[in-house]
Design a protein around this motif. Structure first.
Motif, short mmCIF file in Angstrom:
data_model
loop_
_atom_site.label_atom_id
_atom_site.label_comp_id
_atom_site.label_asym_id
_atom_site.label_seq_id
_atom_site.Cartn_x
_atom_site.Cartn_y
_atom_site.Cartn_z
N MET A 183 0.82 -1.22 0.00
CA MET A 183 0.00 0.00 0.00
C MET A 183 0.86 1.27 0.00
O MET A 183 0.36 2.35 -0.27
N ASN A 184 2.13 1.12 0.36
CA ASN A 184 3.03 2.26 0.53
C ASN A 184 2.66 3.09 1.76
O ASN A 184 2.78 4.31 1.76
N ARG A 185 2.21 2.40 2.81
CA ARG A 185 1.76 3.09 4.01
C ARG A 185 2.90 3.73 4.81
O ARG A 185 2.71 4.75 5.46
N GLY A 186 4.06 3.10 4.84
CA GLY A 186 5.17 3.71 5.56
C GLY A 186 5.15 3.45 7.05
O GLY A 186 5.84 4.15 7.81
N HIS A 187 4.35 2.49 7.51
CA HIS A 187 4.35 2.10 8.92
C HIS A 187 4.06 0.61 9.01
O HIS A 187 3.69 -0.04 8.02
N THR A 188 4.20 0.05 10.20
CA THR A 188 3.93 -1.37 10.43
C THR A 188 2.73 -1.53 11.35
O THR A 188 2.25 -0.56 11.94
N ILE A 189 2.28 -2.75 11.53
CA ILE A 189 1.17 -3.01 12.45
C ILE A 189 1.61 -2.75 13.88
O ILE A 189 0.79 -2.35 14.73
N GLY A 202 -9.48 -6.24 1.03
CA GLY A 202 -9.67 -6.39 -0.41
C GLY A 202 -8.62 -5.71 -1.27
O GLY A 202 -8.80 -5.61 -2.49
N PHE A 203 -7.51 -5.24 -0.66
CA PHE A 203 -6.47 -4.62 -1.48
C PHE A 203 -5.94 -5.64 -2.48
O PHE A 203 -5.83 -6.83 -2.17
N PRO A 204 -5.62 -5.20 -3.71
CA PRO A 204 -5.15 -6.13 -4.74
C PRO A 204 -4.00 -7.02 -4.25
O PRO A 204 -3.07 -6.53 -3.60
N SER A 205 -4.08 -8.28 -4.53
CA SER A 205 -3.11 -9.34 -4.17
C SER A 205 -3.19 -9.73 -2.70
O SER A 205 -2.40 -10.55 -2.24
N GLU A 206 -4.15 -9.17 -1.96
CA GLU A 206 -4.33 -9.59 -0.56
C GLU A 206 -4.79 -11.04 -0.52
O GLU A 206 -5.70 -11.44 -1.24
N PRO A 242 -2.51 4.78 -8.26
CA PRO A 242 -1.74 3.73 -8.94
C PRO A 242 -2.49 2.41 -9.09
O PRO A 242 -2.13 1.59 -9.93
N VAL A 243 -3.52 2.19 -8.27
CA VAL A 243 -4.27 0.93 -8.34
C VAL A 243 -5.69 1.17 -8.89
O VAL A 243 -6.59 0.39 -8.62
N ALA A 244 -5.85 2.21 -9.67
CA ALA A 244 -7.17 2.57 -10.20
C ALA A 244 -7.78 1.47 -11.06
O ALA A 244 -9.00 1.33 -11.15
N HIS A 245 -6.93 0.68 -11.71
CA HIS A 245 -7.43 -0.36 -12.63
C HIS A 245 -7.17 -1.77 -12.09
O HIS A 245 -7.21 -2.74 -12.86
N SER A 246 -6.93 -1.86 -10.80
CA SER A 246 -6.63 -3.16 -10.19
C SER A 246 -7.91 -3.88 -9.76
O SER A 246 -8.95 -3.25 -9.54
N THR A 247 -7.80 -5.17 -9.63
CA THR A 247 -8.94 -6.00 -9.23
C THR A 247 -8.93 -6.21 -7.71
O THR A 247 -7.91 -6.64 -7.15
N ALA A 271 -9.38 -7.88 -4.09
CA ALA A 271 -9.28 -9.26 -3.60
C ALA A 271 -10.56 -9.61 -2.85
O ALA A 271 -11.04 -8.82 -2.04
N PRO A 272 -11.14 -10.76 -3.11
CA PRO A 272 -12.37 -11.15 -2.38
C PRO A 272 -12.06 -11.42 -0.91
O PRO A 272 -10.95 -11.84 -0.57
N ILE A 273 -13.04 -11.17 -0.06
CA ILE A 273 -12.85 -11.44 1.36
C ILE A 273 -13.20 -12.90 1.64
O ILE A 273 -14.25 -13.39 1.23
N ASP A 274 -12.30 -13.58 2.30
CA ASP A 274 -12.52 -14.98 2.66
C ASP A 274 -13.78 -15.11 3.51
O ASP A 274 -14.00 -14.31 4.44
N THR A 275 -14.62 -16.07 3.19
CA THR A 275 -15.91 -16.20 3.89
C THR A 275 -15.74 -16.47 5.39
O THR A 275 -16.53 -15.99 6.21
N GLU A 276 -14.73 -17.24 5.76
CA GLU A 276 -14.50 -17.53 7.17
C GLU A 276 -14.01 -16.28 7.91
O GLU A 276 -14.38 -16.04 9.06
#
Length: 429
Positions: A315-321, A345-349, A384-389, A391-396
């Motif tokens: 994401m280019n957030r510049g911080h950690t959890i 849902g961020f792309p490639s998540e 930069p991710v305007a045309h990205s797909t 990621a679906p959220i896992d049902t569990e």
């Protein structure tokens, strides 16, 4: 040149009506526009053909101005198709359609194809008055800074011109628009999903305390009969107000701002809360103490975005959890409650990334009075991710989040954002 009788029609959308407030503030302080007739279109369904016909009879030009987000683009397109029926019957030369805001700035070509004649690029406090003036005099569009338009099937862009924040007010007394006060603009971080850095630039600009004080005085005058005035701010990162680089906090500037506003009669001050959230790496003991001392909000909002450091890096957030954990702990220790924003849902998540976010929320909830506000990734124009797909959220993961959120600790617009994002493509032809 002949002066055209011009009617300005502002399409007021509920979620971002305040985008017109600074533009109206500029117009009302310019003597050239004191007699400019302005019509506020709050309900598009009331725009009948007879009403549009009456507008054309009375004025030489009717200018419709929109400002909208990417999520509003489909409904705006639907309105334009209905509006075009009136225009085709009454004569295209009588109308000018202008679009501004995050989506038009980020996707100029698509916006022009929707049916708009002109796109106002980025900030418009300098360009909008000049555009209206030039339309009144029928001057060529290239005389107006900061706009885009079609010419011979090519997009023409004029050079942008910005006003310093201290050169205009973010409210309008004449038209009774008093939104949260914009105290800073621009963001150096360039998070890939966010439009701020790409619409307003990566250099952070600030409104001075003296000018903010004048804002507050006007707000108190307007809302005096209430007995109190709530002062809220707009900033991409409130914890960097007054910062030279937009990366490192300036506690002295923040304390001066809050102390000045709080000293004014009967003002309640809300800071580091919607719509002026803070970044976790900027939230420290000193700032927590300042907020606790001067602010009326006991709930602060921190942008966490993901429990996965891999996704935060993408994401280019510049911080950690860990920065999020530390910020929340500092807030709790200073008697504050916290709402942490997370984006799924961020792309490639992956499923594993989403489980890390779930575990992060569980960990945060154990710290005390903490809520999680969930969002779903929406590909926003101009990013930069305007045309990205997405990621679906896992049902569990989704099931566990709903269980965890019972009692109101998890909130947001996750479902509606999912619905929009997964069906986001719309026809602009």
């Amino acid at each position: 040149m002949e002066w055209k009788r011009l009617l300005l029609v502002l399409r007021i959308l509920k979620k971002n009506w305040y985008s017109f407030a600074p533009l109206l503030g500029v117009l009302e302080r310019d003597y050239s526009f004191h007699n400019l007739p302005i019509f506020f279109l709050r309900d598009f369904k009331k725009l009948s053909h007879s009403l549009v016909k009456d507008m054309v009879k009375e004025y030489d030009k009717v200018v419709f101005a929109y400002s909208f987000f990417t999520t509003q683009a489909p409904s705006v397109l639907k309105e334009l198709k209905n509006l075009s029926k009136h225009i085709s019957q009454l004569g295209k030369e009588k109308f000018v359609l202008i679009a501004g805001g995050p989506h038009p700035t980020g996707d100029v070509k698509s916006t022009l194809r929707m049916g708009f004649d002109i796109v106002a690029l980025g900030t418009s406090e300098a360009s909008f008055p000049k555009l209206i003036y030039n339309l009144q005099l029928d001057k060529p569009l290239y005389n107006t800074p900061g706009i885009a338009y079609f010419q011979n099937n090519e997009i023409i862009r004029t050079e942008k011109q910005d006003l310093p924040l201290d050169k205009f007010y973010s409210f309008s007394e004449k038209f009774d628009m008093f939104p949260p006060i914009e105290i800073s603009r621009g963001c150096p971080h360039g998070c890939k999903y966010c439009q701020v850095s790409y619409s307003f630039g990566k250099k952070m600009h600030h409104r001075s305390v003296n000018i903010i004080k004048k804002h507050v005085e006007a707000y108190e005058k307007r809302f005096r009969e209430r007995g109190r005035t709530d002062i809220r701010f707009i900033s991409p990162n409130s914890l960097c107000y007054g910062s030279k680089d937009g990366l490192k906090s300036n506690p002295k500037a923040i304390e001066e701002l809050l102390r000045t506003v709080k000293s004014l009669n009967k003002a309640r001050v809300f800071f580091c809360s919607f719509p002026s959230e803070g970044r976790p790496e900027n939230f420290d003991e000193e700032l927590a103490g300042i907020i606790s001392e001067y602010c009326d909000n006991k709930l602060v909002t921190i942008g966490g975005q993901s429990g996965s450091n891999r996704i935060l890096k993408l994401m280019n957030r510049g911080h950690t959890i860990d920065d999020v954990y530390e910020a929340v702990e500092i807030a709790i220790n200073n008697g504050l409650e916290v709402s942490v924003d997370f984006l799924l849902g961020f792309p490639s998540e992956t499923r594993n990334d989403q489980y890390k976010t779930l575990e992060a929320i569980k960990h945060l909830f154990k710290k005390g009075k903490v809520k999680a506000r969930l969002h779903y990734f929406i590909p926003l124009a101009g990013t930069p991710v305007a045309h990205s797909t997405p990621a679906p959220i896992d049902t569990e993961v989704l099931r566990d989040l709903y269980k965890l959120g019972r009692g109101g600790r998890i909130w947001g617009c996750l479902e509606s954002q999912q619905d929009f994002s997964l069906g986001r493509r719309f026809n602009t032809s």
